[in-house]
Design an enzyme around this catalytic site. Sequence first.
Site, PDB file in Angstrom:
ATOM      1  N   HIS A 154       0.818  -1.217   0.000  1.00  0.00           N
ATOM      2  CA  HIS A 154       0.000   0.000   0.000  1.00  0.00           C
ATOM      3  C   HIS A 154       0.854   1.271   0.000  1.00  0.00           C
ATOM      4  O   HIS A 154       0.310   2.377  -0.071  1.00  0.00           O
ATOM      5  CB  HIS A 154      -0.976  -0.004   1.185  1.00  0.00           C
ATOM      6  N   ASP A 194      -0.311  -7.632   1.835  1.00  0.00           N
ATOM      7  CA  ASP A 194       0.221  -6.262   1.767  1.00  0.00           C
ATOM      8  C   ASP A 194       1.749  -6.282   1.822  1.00  0.00           C
ATOM      9  O   ASP A 194       2.360  -5.929   2.831  1.00  0.00           O
ATOM     10  CB  ASP A 194      -0.361  -5.445   2.922  1.00  0.00           C
ATOM     11  N   SER A 304       4.631   2.503   7.797  1.00  0.00           N
ATOM     12  CA  SER A 304       4.256   1.387   6.927  1.00  0.00           C
ATOM     13  C   SER A 304       5.443   0.887   6.116  1.00  0.00           C
ATOM     14  O   SER A 304       6.237   1.664   5.601  1.00  0.00           O
ATOM     15  CB  SER A 304       3.147   1.823   5.963  1.00  0.00           C
TER      16      SER A 304
END
Length: 356
Positions: A154, A194, A304
């Site tokens: 992402h 992910d 992230s």
Amino acid sequence: MCILTLVERKHLKNMVHVRLLVMMHILIIYSTFGAVRRPINIRVLEGNSCDTPQVIGGKCMNISLCDPAFVHSIAYQEHTPVCQQNAFYRVICCQPFLDFCENSKQFQIMHGIEAEPGMFPHLARLGLKSEEDGIAWTCSANIISERFLLTAAHCNPVNIAGLGCAESMQCDQQNTVKSFISNPKYKTSFKYHDIALVELEQNIRFNKRVLPICPYISKTDLHESEDLVIAGWGATESHFQSPRLMFATVRTVLQNDCKDHYASLLKASPNKKLHQGITDEMYCAQGALVDNVTEYIDACSGDSGGPLQTKQNNNLYLIGVISTGFGCGSSSPGLYTRVASYFGWIKETVSATRDN
């Protein structure tokens, strides 16, 4: 004159056949592995340094962690001494996957500690660079080879990587992103699979502050009492984005407990992005409850793609990639993409790129 009986001649013929078979087996073994120069100590423990005529500054590693290009090379087949092995476990002297492993000393780290320079040399930054606005760092990533980083899917789009970054805007090296390769199963509308590989335009220049990390390939959860570490530049409890690299300690939340927790949570507050609940490709971890506040040590947006890592045999191993959660510092475990579940895809993708 010696006259052999029929029985004696038959026995002699059988002995000749046995000797021929033994010689054939010896020739097959020799042609396959070559003359192996035995190291001084053949029982070197896993994780120790080792040298061979073809590998200088190598390390005794489980063969599954070795660089696949090296394992299939003539150098490996002919001149790789075994450091330690039994019928079920083989350790050899090689360049660890991918290339070599470090020997160590947008999610944010809530209630973390400032990292010392060079503490996490495998940690990289990802961002978007433009002539008008300069660089906007948006995610973290993990160096796994001289040309590849591992991050969260992402995090796309990005076009630049920063390596050896101690402070928010200061990195030892900058490298242009050549391609962003999301796992084929990843869908932007969901939080599953992910994980992504980032291929760089130029080889990374390794030094004490810039080194790769080994992937943790076991799919078994680590013990709940074992400390794990998360790191990143995401926002803290006092800043939208930390000016310095931060790290914090968390611990494993066992898979079944994590599944039960999120099943109850999602029943009360449905989330389409987690419509399947917690899957085996996810790793759950949570920090301690911070004194005097109602928040837990956690990762949040801005970190992230960063690492969930453990230290074993003096090496840092990458267990998971920081993916998602249910609010920063909440009582719900943080969710990480389990690297071991994608180890085959990582190897195949990197090897295929090398062959092109």
